[in-house]
Design a protein around this motif. Structure first.
Motif, PDB file in Angstrom:
ATOM      1  N   GLN A  80     -41.159  11.529   1.498  1.00 32.81           N
ATOM      2  CA  GLN A  80     -41.472  10.129   1.180  1.00 32.81           C
ATOM      3  C   GLN A  80     -40.281   9.186   1.340  1.00 32.81           C
ATOM      4  N   GLY A  81     -39.065   9.703   1.450  1.00 31.77           N
ATOM      5  CA  GLY A  81     -37.912   8.837   1.644  1.00 31.77           C
ATOM      6  C   GLY A  81     -37.550   8.599   3.101  1.00 31.77           C
ATOM      7  N   SER A  82     -38.343   9.132   4.033  1.00 33.32           N
ATOM      8  CA  SER A  82     -38.026   9.006   5.456  1.00 33.32           C
ATOM      9  C   SER A  82     -39.066   8.161   6.185  1.00 33.32           C
ATOM     10  N   GLY A 107     -30.919  13.950   0.106  1.00 32.05           N
ATOM     11  CA  GLY A 107     -31.684  12.974  -0.661  1.00 32.05           C
ATOM     12  C   GLY A 107     -30.780  12.225  -1.621  1.00 32.05           C
ATOM     13  N   ASN A 165     -35.304  14.899   4.956  1.00 31.25           N
ATOM     14  CA  ASN A 165     -34.945  14.627   3.566  1.00 31.25           C
ATOM     15  C   ASN A 165     -33.967  13.465   3.579  1.00 31.25           C
ATOM     16  N   ASN A 175     -33.160   9.012   2.400  1.00 33.92           N
ATOM     17  CA  ASN A 175     -33.120   8.089   1.275  1.00 33.92           C
ATOM     18  C   ASN A 175     -33.655   6.712   1.635  1.00 33.92           C
ATOM     19  N   ASP A 176     -34.582   6.214   0.842  1.00 33.01           N
ATOM     20  CA  ASP A 176     -34.905   4.792   0.813  1.00 33.01           C
ATOM     21  C   ASP A 176     -35.468   4.511  -0.573  1.00 33.01           C
ATOM     22  N   ALA A 194     -37.686   7.237  -2.085  1.00 25.24           N
ATOM     23  CA  ALA A 194     -37.214   8.620  -2.078  1.00 25.24           C
ATOM     24  C   ALA A 194     -37.401   9.307  -3.434  1.00 25.24           C
ATOM     25  N   LYS A 228     -36.565  11.299  -6.723  1.00 22.18           N
ATOM     26  CA  LYS A 228     -35.414  11.128  -7.606  1.00 22.18           C
ATOM     27  C   LYS A 228     -35.254  12.347  -8.516  1.00 22.18           C
ATOM     28  N   THR A 261     -32.497  16.875  -5.680  1.00 20.61           N
ATOM     29  CA  THR A 261     -33.280  16.602  -4.466  1.00 20.61           C
ATOM     30  C   THR A 261     -32.739  17.342  -3.250  1.00 20.61           C
ATOM     31  N   GLU A 285     -34.537  20.943  -1.628  1.00 18.46           N
ATOM     32  CA  GLU A 285     -35.824  20.480  -1.110  1.00 18.46           C
ATOM     33  C   GLU A 285     -36.575  21.523  -0.298  1.00 18.46           C
TER      34      GLU A 285
END
Length: 496
Positions: free
Chosen positions: A223-225, A259, A306, A308-309, A312, A314, A332, A335
């Motif tokens: 989900q962070g990519s 992450g 994996n 970060n945004d 991402a 936590k 994270t 993963e």
């Protein structure tokens, strides 16, 4: 690369037209009846060719030999490890000399294991990565003729080695690609190309399908990519439908920043190799398509980045896996187990005979075993012993580590069914204990390849391991390699 097997005497090998000739010389007396044996005997008598495996003597245009370059290479007792050492050294001496056609001949008896080792060593020593280079020369070596006293006696071993070499190279290729040239989508495209071979089919699932399956743990890592995840399902059917398949599950993190629990900058570029478990599954299927063994195999590859945004994952988040178990994410950067656990649950639908996951999972395994042996974990003694035997046979060795229940104590959580990490102590084992929670429905083994999947430093690059181990295991389980059908008029059975 084009490998050919020929029955060659010493006299015949001396007349083979090639750019270079490597003569594998065993310890002990040689029958002096041809130019090559005479050369080897004279070199040994003069002390120029010690018996130690890997010792070489290079000659240029020796009398009575057609090849302009000849390398005498000692193989000592002739066991596979000694043959590998000799062939690696000999082929590397020929690099940069424009060798396109190579003849490799055993000066003494050679069994299937020695032939297998020689083929894989030639392929390994001559591999060159060129995909993202603009001016590099492609691999020069194009054709290799392997000469033995009796080709028919080692033909099965040669066929297995040739296919395994192709599979290892496929795994190396995708393992070596930078992350922008190996996204989850591109990895899925690579899997799709394997369907050109008989008996192989491929299905690729995207974010919507993964969400519908309830793979909340896998989806949370992605989900962070901005790159969409892919869940790749490969199938090879070489046996009847009623034969339970072996399922291979490969970790496919195409880049791992760690992450929010971010990794240090030093050597982070090597996190492109975090999908080498996935690459090994692709390599195995590449080999299966050529070998056509009588076995059914499923390949499952959960693949994502994996990154970060603002979305991402936590530390402290709780996610729900496909099995229904909830997981507290304490780190994270742990993963891989989060994507593998959902793939292991998905594997249940195939009612498998065995499930083997392959993952660059823990730095702790590197500390424990270095880069020599892959970490092996399994509560099934028969499966563990079969994998250990396959590792010894293929020289792609593993080492079994414990799975005592006490190691799972550190995975307890106050806020979920399980935490995704324990303490630092025994980190490779606690990671395996986490995965074991999702494997109650089938015999299972876990291969931690964090130390063996790639090399750092000047030799930086993918090793293609453990393709050799897995192919040896599957072929052994199948019982025998089926002979290839003739190209013309063959009717391939429907793939799974």
């Amino acid at each position: 690369m084009d490998f050919q097997l020929k029955t060659l005497t010493g006299s015949q090998a001396a007349t083979e037209k090639s750019d270079a000739l490597i003569v594998l010389v065993p310890s002990g007396a040689l029958a002096v009846g041809d130019a090559l044996s005479a050369l080897a005997s004279a070199a040994r008598a003069a002390g120029d060719l010690p018996d130690k495996p890997g010792k070489l003597l290079s000659l240029y245009r020796p009398e009575g030999v057609a090849a302009p370059r000849v390398v005498l290479a000692s193989i000592g007792d002739g066991v596979p490890g000694s043959v590998r050492s000799a062939v690696l050294a000999a082929v590397r001496t020929l690099k940069g000399l424009g060798t396109k056609r190579l003849t490799l001949v055993f000066a003494g008896p050679a069994d299937g294991a020695a032939v297998h080792s020689a083929v894989l060593a030639v392929a390994d020593a001559s591999y060159v990565y060129v995909t993202t280079k603009s001016k590099s020369e492609p691999r020069t070596l194009r054709q290799v003729t392997l000469g033995v006293a009796d080709g028919n006696a080692v033909s099965s071993a040669f066929a297995e080695a040739k296919a395994t070499a192709a599979g290892i190279e496929f795994a190396k290729e995708w393992g070596n690609r930078p992350a922008n040239h190996c996204t989850p989508t591109l990895l899925a495209d690579a899997a799709e190309t394997l369907t050109s071979q008989a008996h192989i089919k491929c299905e690729v699932l995207g974010p919507k399908e993964v969400a519908k399956l309830g793979m909340g743990s896998f989806a949370s890592v992605a989900q962070g990519s901005s790159e969409p995840l892919r869940f790749i399902v490969l199938s090879y059917r070489g046996a009847t439908k009623d034969q339970a398949p072996v399922v291979l599950v490969g970790k496919g993190i195409t880049f791992d920043t760690g992450g929010v629990s971010m990794k240090p900058a030093a050597e982070m570029d090597e996190m492109k190799f975090d999908m080498c478990g996935a690459a090994s599954v692709l390599g195995v299927f590449r080999a299966l398509g050529e070998l056509k063994p009588a076995i059914n195999v499923i390949g499952l590859i959960p693949s994502c980045e994996n990154m970060n945004d603002g979305k991402a994952l936590k530390p402290g988040d709780v996610v729900t896996s496909m099995s229904g178990q909830t997981i507290e994410v304490l780190n994270t950067d742990a993963e891989g187990r989060l994507i593998l656990c959902d793939a292991l649950t998905y594997a249940e639908r195939f009612k498998p005979a065995a499930v083997i996951d392959i993952a660059t999972l823990t730095g702790a395994c590197v500390v424990a075993l270095g880069g020599v042996r892959t970490g092996l974990f399994s509560a099934d003694d028969a499966l563990a012993k079969a994998l250990e035997a396959a590792g010894e046979q293929s020289l792609d060795r593993c080492w079994r580590l414990p799975l005592d229940d006490e190691y799972a104590e550190g995975l307890k959580s106050n806020f979920a069914d399980v935490a995704n990490i324990g303490g630092r102590a025994g980190g490779a084992i606690t990671a395996a204990k986490f995965l074991q929670r999702f494997t109650g429905a089938f015999p299972w083994a876990h291969l931690d390849i964090a130390g063996t999947a790639w090399k750092s430093g000047a030799a930086k690059g993918s090793t293609g391991r453990p393709v050799g181990l897995l192919v040896a295991y599957l072929v052994s389980r199948a019982g025998a390699v089926q002979p290839a059908l003739p190209k013309k008029g063959r009717k391939a059975p429907a793939a799974a």
